[in-house]
Enzyme design. Structure first.
Site, short mmCIF file in Angstrom:
data_model
loop_
_atom_site.label_atom_id
_atom_site.label_comp_id
_atom_site.label_asym_id
_atom_site.label_seq_id
_atom_site.Cartn_x
_atom_site.Cartn_y
_atom_site.Cartn_z
N ASP A 14 57.97 9.65 -80.06
CA ASP A 14 57.99 9.43 -81.51
C ASP A 14 58.06 7.94 -81.84
O ASP A 14 58.89 7.50 -82.65
CB ASP A 14 59.16 10.16 -82.17
CG ASP A 14 59.33 11.58 -81.67
OD1 ASP A 14 58.31 12.24 -81.43
OD2 ASP A 14 60.48 12.03 -81.53
N ASN A 156 56.33 26.74 -88.43
CA ASN A 156 57.49 25.85 -88.36
C ASN A 156 57.59 24.91 -89.54
O ASN A 156 58.55 24.96 -90.30
CB ASN A 156 57.45 25.04 -87.05
CG ASN A 156 57.73 25.89 -85.84
OD1 ASN A 156 57.24 27.01 -85.74
ND2 ASN A 156 58.51 25.37 -84.92
N GLU A 193 53.54 17.95 -88.50
CA GLU A 193 54.72 17.09 -88.46
C GLU A 193 54.30 15.65 -88.17
O GLU A 193 53.12 15.34 -88.04
CB GLU A 193 55.70 17.58 -87.40
CG GLU A 193 55.18 17.47 -85.97
CD GLU A 193 56.16 17.97 -84.92
OE1 GLU A 193 57.10 18.71 -85.28
OE2 GLU A 193 55.98 17.62 -83.74
N HIS A 257 52.46 12.15 -82.62
CA HIS A 257 53.60 11.57 -83.35
C HIS A 257 53.44 10.06 -83.44
O HIS A 257 54.22 9.27 -82.93
CB HIS A 257 54.94 11.93 -82.74
CG HIS A 257 56.04 11.82 -83.75
ND1 HIS A 257 56.76 12.89 -84.19
CD2 HIS A 257 56.48 10.74 -84.46
CE1 HIS A 257 57.63 12.49 -85.11
NE2 HIS A 257 57.46 11.18 -85.30
N ARG A 291 57.59 11.62 -72.25
CA ARG A 291 56.64 11.25 -73.29
C ARG A 291 56.74 9.74 -73.43
O ARG A 291 57.80 9.21 -73.77
CB ARG A 291 56.96 11.96 -74.61
CG ARG A 291 56.66 13.46 -74.58
CD ARG A 291 56.94 14.12 -75.90
NE ARG A 291 58.39 14.18 -76.17
CZ ARG A 291 58.92 14.65 -77.30
NH1 ARG A 291 58.13 15.07 -78.28
NH2 ARG A 291 60.23 14.68 -77.46
#
Length: 326
Positions: A14, A156, A193, A257, A291
């Site tokens: 992120d 979600n 998201e 992200h 990640r």
């Protein structure tokens, strides 16, 4: 043979890079999900070796005691703001964690040295799972975009926008911009998201991420004319295909992200995102720490839409034929 792109920073998901008058600040989710930390360097490359400074740690109990996710550092109205999400526990209810959105602020010139305020919740008027808040200024107004669960909609999270009264408070009710509806948005989980905003070529461009946080994770795109009413859902157009996806041939998986920054030349737009280099994940992908943060320049097609190319490469090849509107 094209040279694969190496991560800028390993084990940081992120990622968010803010360009300021003294260089670059970096913030991201840390693998332990237990704190907020900043880095600073005069160049983007320098962030890789910059010493992290912890500016806030999760609390021992209560709503800010677990799963500190997706922080972003912004500078609005003369103050530094960090937006992030936190949960009271790791308990899952009705298929979701219990995150809500918060922010901390400081008026210090250097956010690495500032005394930060106690976290304040960003109240959207909907009491449900929410995260990934980002803010942007446009035509003298400050806007907030985020992901949230709406009980009447399967899946979600959806994407919402509101105008802000201050960098910590909303001024208008939430307006829903997008729900997970296409196949590529619903693999593993139904997710929209991680919104990020870039205003270029007469448009407000809003990227976001979709599907589960494994190799299915990818980026989508919404856009509106920059003179349009951004709080009117009809102002926005949504690409029916993803704009940035896994590159199995060179083992870069689940890119997304993202955030945006500008290179040292002051003109080149740069995509900042995370991805993994393998698909063999044991257990829930959220607990896999690998990640990594990547960066690459953005190209623009003749119509003024971004071309992100392949996540394994450090540029956008002339042979890439991805187009946001395809």
């Amino acid at each position: 043979m094209d040279k694969p792109l190496a991560p800028l920073i390993e084990q940081r998901a992120d990622p968010f890079i803010h360009r300021h008058d003294n260089g670059y600040y970096f913030i991201a989710s840390v693998p332990a999900y237990d704190r907020l930390e900043l880095r600073h360097a005069t160049t983007i490359a320098g962030l890789a070796e910059a010493e992290p400074v912890t500016i806030w740690e999760k609390e021992d109990h209560g709503p800010l005691s677990e799963l500190i996710w997706a922080p972003e550092l912004h500078y609005h109205q003369g103050r530094w703001i960090v937006y992030f999400a936190a949960a009271p526990s790791r308990e899952i209810r009705d298929g979701l964690f219990q995150h809500r959105m918060y922010c901390i602020a400081t008026s210090a010139r250097d956010p690495m040295l500032g005394e930060w305020s106690h976290p304040r919740q960003i109240d959207t008027g909907i009491d449900s799972f929410c995260l990934d808040g980002t803010a942007f200024q446009h035509d003298g107004e400050l806007y907030y975009v985020w992901a949230q669960k709406e009980a009447s909609i399967p899946g979600n999270t959806n994407l919402y926008i509101a105008r802000m009264a201050t960098p910590e408070t909303l001024d208008t009710p939430p307006v829903r911009l997008s729900i997970p509806e296409f196949d590529w948005e619903t693999r593993g989980f139904m997710v929209n998201e991680g919104p990020a905003v870039l205003i270029r070529h007469g448009r407000v461009l809003l990227t976001y991420s979709a599907s589960a946080t494994d190799e299915n994770y990818c980026m989508g795109l919404l856009w509106a004319d920059q003179t349009a009413d951004l709080l009117n859902p009809a102002s926005w157009t949504k690409s029916d295909t993803p704009v940035f996806t896994s590159d199995p041939q060179r083992s870069v998986f689940g890119p997304g992200h993202n955030s945006f920054t500008v290179a040292e030349d002051g003109t080149t737009d740069v995509l900042v995102y995370h991805a993994r280099t393998y698909t063999e994940i044991v257990g829930d992908p959220l607990w896999d720490p690998n990640r990594h943060t990547y960066v690459k320049p953005i190209a623009w097609d003749p119509d003024g839409f971004p071309r992100f190319g392949r996540p394994s490469l450090d540029d956008v090849s002339p042979n890439d034929d991805e187009k946001a509107t395809s």
